[in-house]
Design an enzyme around this catalytic site. Structure first.
Site, PDB file in Angstrom:
ATOM      1  N   ALA A  67     107.298 -54.424 -37.024  1.00  0.00           N
ATOM      2  CA  ALA A  67     108.738 -54.694 -37.039  1.00  0.00           C
ATOM      3  C   ALA A  67     109.413 -53.554 -36.284  1.00  0.00           C
ATOM      4  O   ALA A  67     108.849 -52.461 -36.159  1.00  0.00           O
ATOM      5  CB  ALA A  67     109.229 -54.775 -38.473  1.00  0.00           C
ATOM      6  N   GLY A 112     104.125 -55.509 -38.977  1.00  0.00           N
ATOM      7  CA  GLY A 112     104.557 -56.902 -38.792  1.00  0.00           C
ATOM      8  C   GLY A 112     103.701 -57.642 -37.769  1.00  0.00           C
ATOM      9  O   GLY A 112     103.624 -58.875 -37.800  1.00  0.00           O
ATOM     10  N   GLU A 115     100.776 -58.725 -39.677  1.00  0.00           N
ATOM     11  CA  GLU A 115     101.266 -59.791 -40.566  1.00  0.00           C
ATOM     12  C   GLU A 115     101.482 -61.103 -39.801  1.00  0.00           C
ATOM     13  O   GLU A 115     101.185 -62.184 -40.315  1.00  0.00           O
ATOM     14  CB  GLU A 115     102.567 -59.335 -41.242  1.00  0.00           C
TER      15      GLU A 115
HETATM   16  N1  COA Z   1     109.385 -50.418 -33.461  1.00  0.00           N
HETATM   17  C1  COA Z   1     110.189 -50.033 -32.464  1.00  0.00           C
HETATM   18  N2  COA Z   1     109.745 -49.501 -31.327  1.00  0.00           N
HETATM   19  C2  COA Z   1     108.405 -49.344 -31.192  1.00  0.00           C
HETATM   20  C3  COA Z   1     107.507 -49.737 -32.191  1.00  0.00           C
HETATM   21  C4  COA Z   1     108.029 -50.305 -33.372  1.00  0.00           C
HETATM   22  N3  COA Z   1     107.263 -50.734 -34.368  1.00  0.00           N
HETATM   23  N4  COA Z   1     106.256 -49.434 -31.769  1.00  0.00           N
HETATM   24  C5  COA Z   1     106.375 -48.916 -30.550  1.00  0.00           C
HETATM   25  N5  COA Z   1     107.677 -48.845 -30.192  1.00  0.00           N
HETATM   26  C6  COA Z   1     108.250 -48.348 -28.936  1.00  0.00           C
HETATM   27  C7  COA Z   1     108.242 -46.831 -28.872  1.00  0.00           C
HETATM   28  O1  COA Z   1     109.348 -46.305 -29.576  1.00  0.00           O
HETATM   29  C8  COA Z   1     108.313 -46.616 -27.401  1.00  0.00           C
HETATM   30  O2  COA Z   1     109.644 -46.842 -26.965  1.00  0.00           O
HETATM   31  P1  COA Z   1     110.354 -45.827 -25.912  1.00  0.00           P
HETATM   32  O3  COA Z   1     109.485 -45.885 -24.689  1.00  0.00           O
HETATM   33  O4  COA Z   1     111.698 -46.428 -25.709  1.00  0.00           O
HETATM   34  O5  COA Z   1     110.329 -44.499 -26.569  1.00  0.00           O
HETATM   35  C9  COA Z   1     107.461 -47.741 -26.846  1.00  0.00           C
HETATM   36  O6  COA Z   1     107.435 -48.737 -27.857  1.00  0.00           O
HETATM   37  C10 COA Z   1     106.030 -47.328 -26.537  1.00  0.00           C
HETATM   38  O7  COA Z   1     105.486 -46.784 -27.710  1.00  0.00           O
HETATM   39  P2  COA Z   1     104.756 -45.342 -27.775  1.00  0.00           P
HETATM   40  O8  COA Z   1     104.811 -44.870 -29.193  1.00  0.00           O
HETATM   41  O9  COA Z   1     105.310 -44.457 -26.724  1.00  0.00           O
HETATM   42  O10 COA Z   1     103.262 -45.766 -27.372  1.00  0.00           O
HETATM   43  P3  COA Z   1     101.933 -44.998 -27.776  1.00  0.00           P
HETATM   44  O11 COA Z   1     100.862 -45.625 -26.951  1.00  0.00           O
HETATM   45  O12 COA Z   1     102.110 -43.538 -27.673  1.00  0.00           O
HETATM   46  O13 COA Z   1     101.680 -45.346 -29.311  1.00  0.00           O
HETATM   47  C11 COA Z   1     101.565 -46.800 -31.231  1.00  0.00           C
HETATM   48  C12 COA Z   1     101.412 -46.666 -29.707  1.00  0.00           C
HETATM   49  C13 COA Z   1     101.419 -48.269 -31.567  1.00  0.00           C
HETATM   50  C14 COA Z   1     100.463 -46.004 -31.942  1.00  0.00           C
HETATM   51  C15 COA Z   1     102.945 -46.270 -31.666  1.00  0.00           C
HETATM   52  O14 COA Z   1     103.931 -46.868 -30.840  1.00  0.00           O
HETATM   53  C16 COA Z   1     103.301 -46.579 -33.090  1.00  0.00           C
HETATM   54  O15 COA Z   1     102.790 -45.915 -33.999  1.00  0.00           O
HETATM   55  N6  COA Z   1     104.197 -47.562 -33.315  1.00  0.00           N
HETATM   56  C17 COA Z   1     104.670 -47.875 -34.638  1.00  0.00           C
HETATM   57  C18 COA Z   1     103.631 -48.632 -35.436  1.00  0.00           C
HETATM   58  C19 COA Z   1     104.160 -48.935 -36.822  1.00  0.00           C
HETATM   59  O16 COA Z   1     104.390 -48.059 -37.623  1.00  0.00           O
HETATM   60  N7  COA Z   1     104.358 -50.240 -37.092  1.00  0.00           N
HETATM   61  C20 COA Z   1     104.831 -50.687 -38.374  1.00  0.00           C
HETATM   62  C21 COA Z   1     106.295 -50.781 -38.382  1.00  0.00           C
HETATM   63  S1  COA Z   1     106.884 -51.327 -39.957  1.00  0.00           S
END
Ligand code: COA
Length: 261
Positions: A67, A112, A115
């Protein structure tokens, strides 16, 4: 079909593809995207040309990374409940769709995203897929049905482990846990696998396929006696012309021609 901002909906030879299309945000599900997924499935349900559905994400990196955390950050206890119930309702509509739905998972399927994949009837992943419920890292728990469906799919012990540690697992681990149906090398072979499964199901009696979905889902519905649902469905099948055709074709040693009636 479909004219959305964050979701692409295409139909090709009877297979609808719903693509979550926010690759710069790793296809994170904001509220608008959830609404568009709901509308896409309404169109799919109404379109008699569609016999099966693939749900996937845009780009190389992610199916859906969860999400949208920028929206989640502003929630309070009132809005959070509504947020969760709304997402749960949309994912239940996917789970209850009478056409087979397969998640094609490439890259991250987190929170999400995991999910959403679990709400689909089956999951086919590429070798680089990663699954997890990392909400505890944010001081949260899954809200779109994750605690329920993960436990249904992989059992209590592993569900506890994944949701309490927030750990990610790779495609092979997901396969051995029963979280996914197949691992394929790349997107093309995963798509071919999805098409193969959906095209095979398309040769079966569509009303019977829809009733199988109802009956399997009934296992997980406490309000429902699944055995009764099955007996009712079994009886309902005998009222269809596909039942007459299927049994007749068997006895005449030929392939049945089902009409979905
Ligand atoms: N919600 C909003 N934005 C998200 C997102 C999420 N769940 N997951 C990734 N993004 C965005 C990042 O903020 C980033 O945006 P920006 O370029 O404007 O800063 C972009 O997507 C790329 O993500 P980034 O974190 O830079 O990529 P990464 O390869 O370094 O890491 C993940 C990948 C998936 C490990 C990391 O993005 C992450 O941990 N995301 C959240 C996962 C999470 O907690 N999901 C459950 C949410 S309830």
């Amino acid at each position: 079909m479909g004219n959305f901002t964050n979701v692409l909906l295409e139909v090709n030879e009877g297979i609808a593809q719903v693509t979550i299309n926010r690759p710069d945000k790793l296809n994170a599900l904001n509220i608008q995207t959830i609404e568009e997924i709901k509308l896409a499935f309404e169109e799919i349900n109404d379109n008699p040309e569609v016999h099966g559905v693939i749900v996937t994400g845009s780009g190389e990196k992610a199916f859906v990374a969860g999400a949208d955390i920028s929206e989640i950050a502003d929630l309070n206890s009132m809005t959070a409940r509504k947020f969760a119930e709304n997402g749960q309702e949309v994912f239940m509509a996917i789970e209850n769709c009478h056409k087979p739905v397969i998640a094609l998972v490439n890259g991250f399927a987190l929170g999400g995203g995991c999910e959403l994949a679990m709400a689909c009837h089956m999951r086919v992943a590429t070798g680089n897929a990663k699954f997890g419920q990392p909400e505890v890292n944010l001081g949260l728990i899954p809200g779109y049905g994750g605690t329920q469906r993960l436990t249904q799919l992989i059992g209590k012990a592993k569900s506890f482990e994944l949701s309490m540690t927030g750990d990610m697992i790779d495609a092979n681990a997901a396969l051995s846990l029963g979280l996914i149906n197949y691992v394929e090398e790349d997107i093309d072979s995963a798509k071919a696998r999805c098409n193969k499964i959906l095209n095979k199901i398309a040769t079966k009696a569509p009303l019977a396929v829809g009733l199988v979905i109802d009956c399997v889902n009934a296992v997980f519905n406490e309000q429902e006696n699944g055995y009764q649902t099955e007996a009712n469905g079994f009886a309902a099948c005998t009222k269809t012309s596909d039942f007459v055709e299927g049994t007749k074709a068997f006895l005449e040693k030929r392939k049945p021609e089902f009409k979905g009636e």
